[in-house]
Design an enzyme around this catalytic site. Structure first.
Site, PDB file in Angstrom:
ATOM      1  CG  ASN A 109      -1.819   1.219   1.275  1.00 47.29           C
ATOM      2  OD1 ASN A 109      -2.411   1.581   0.251  1.00 47.29           O
ATOM      3  ND2 ASN A 109      -1.942   1.861   2.427  1.00 47.29           N
ATOM      4  CG  HIS A 111      -0.584   6.080   4.672  1.00 44.45           C
ATOM      5  ND1 HIS A 111      -1.962   6.056   4.721  1.00 44.45           N
ATOM      6  CD2 HIS A 111      -0.179   6.962   5.618  1.00 44.45           C
ATOM      7  CE1 HIS A 111      -2.364   6.882   5.679  1.00 44.45           C
ATOM      8  NE2 HIS A 111      -1.313   7.439   6.242  1.00 44.45           N
TER       9      HIS A 111
HETATM   10  C1  GRF Z   1      -2.428   8.890  -2.930  1.00 48.08           C
HETATM   11  O1  GRF Z   1      -2.111  10.064  -2.256  1.00 48.08           O
HETATM   12  C2  GRF Z   1      -2.136   7.695  -2.071  1.00 48.08           C
HETATM   13  O2  GRF Z   1      -1.049   7.872  -1.222  1.00 48.08           O
HETATM   14  C3  GRF Z   1      -3.395   7.568  -1.260  1.00 48.08           C
HETATM   15  O3  GRF Z   1      -4.432   7.906  -2.135  1.00 48.08           O
HETATM   16  C4  GRF Z   1      -3.933   8.763  -3.164  1.00 48.08           C
HETATM   17  C5  GRF Z   1      -4.242   8.094  -4.461  1.00 48.08           C
HETATM   18  O4  GRF Z   1      -3.901   8.885  -5.573  1.00 48.08           O
HETATM   19  N1  GRF Z   1      -3.494   6.245  -0.691  1.00 48.08           N
HETATM   20  P1  GRF Z   1      -3.894   8.251  -7.020  1.00 48.08           P
HETATM   21  O5  GRF Z   1      -5.267   7.649  -7.262  1.00 48.08           O
HETATM   22  O6  GRF Z   1      -2.804   7.236  -7.067  1.00 48.08           O
HETATM   23  O7  GRF Z   1      -3.644   9.406  -7.944  1.00 48.08           O
END
Ligand code: GRF
Length: 194
Positions: A109, A111
């Site tokens: 994941n 984060h």
């Molecule tokens: C990112 O900031 C990620 O860290 C978080 O959700 C956002 C997703 O952005 N979990 P994307 O869909 O990858 O542009």
């Protein structure tokens, strides 16, 4: 070199998924993006994958009577596509311990914080409100406890005095796109060697 078949799970724009797809185009990259799954059929990121000929599936969680039923369809789909690694990239469904136990050590994941700081949502707002000087992002292995699994890679950014959550999010996102492909390569190489 064997490429480890990876599914990317999204719920939205999918910019991290795009970063993974681009990295995986390199001939010596140890993983391939073999499937993109969204729990929201309208997720913007799906079109990007379709345009590149990557198999996609929308598994709309509202169509399932329970979280277990949704997850069992998700699990089946991943197995049908012979997936070996699951990369969560803005996937906004919490996965149960049962699902995670079927994929131990194989779910990543990303984060948007320097874990263990700011688990959960609204990380940029919280960092600014608390006057944090540093912020960033973390790629970690997913375990049953939310945002608490072993850290694979982190990247740090400064929090600037005039930052809004949007400017800070944009600075962090740039780092996300940099570290997520690296972290996936680390896990894929480890799996390849085992
Ligand atoms: C990112 O900031 C990620 O860290 C978080 O959700 C956002 C997703 O952005 N979990 P994307 O869909 O990858 O542009």
């Amino acid at each position: 070199m064997k490429k480890v078949r990876t599914a990317v799970l999204i719920s939205g724009r999918g910019s991290n998924m795009q970063a993974l797809v681009k990295a995986a185009m390199a001939p010596d990259y140890p993983a391939s993006i073999a499937l993109v799954v969204s729990n929201l059929p309208e997720a913007e990121g799906l079109a990007y994958a379709v345009d590149r000929g990557i198999p996609t599936r929308a598994i709309s969680h509202v169509d399932y009577p329970s979280r277990a039923a949704f997850e069992s369809e998700l699990d089946l789909t991943l197995r049908e596509h012979k997936i070996e690694i699951v990369a969560l990239a803005g996937f906004m469904r919490i996965l149960t311990a049962t699902f995670i136990s079927h994929w131990t050590g194989r779910i990543l994941n990303i984060h948007p914080s320097l874990l263990p700081a700011y688990k959960g949502l609204h990380t940029h707002e919280r960092a600014i409100l608390e006057g944090a000087k540093k912020h960033g992002c973390t790629v970690h292995l997913v375990t049953a406890e939310l945002d608490a699994g072993p850290i694979v890679l982190q990247a740090e950014v400064p929090v600037l005095p005039d930052d809004t959550s949007e400017t800070l999010a944009a600075r962090v996102l740039e780092k996300e796109h940099y570290i997520y492909p690296q972290a996936l390569a680390v896990l894929a190489s480890t799996i390849n060697m085992s």
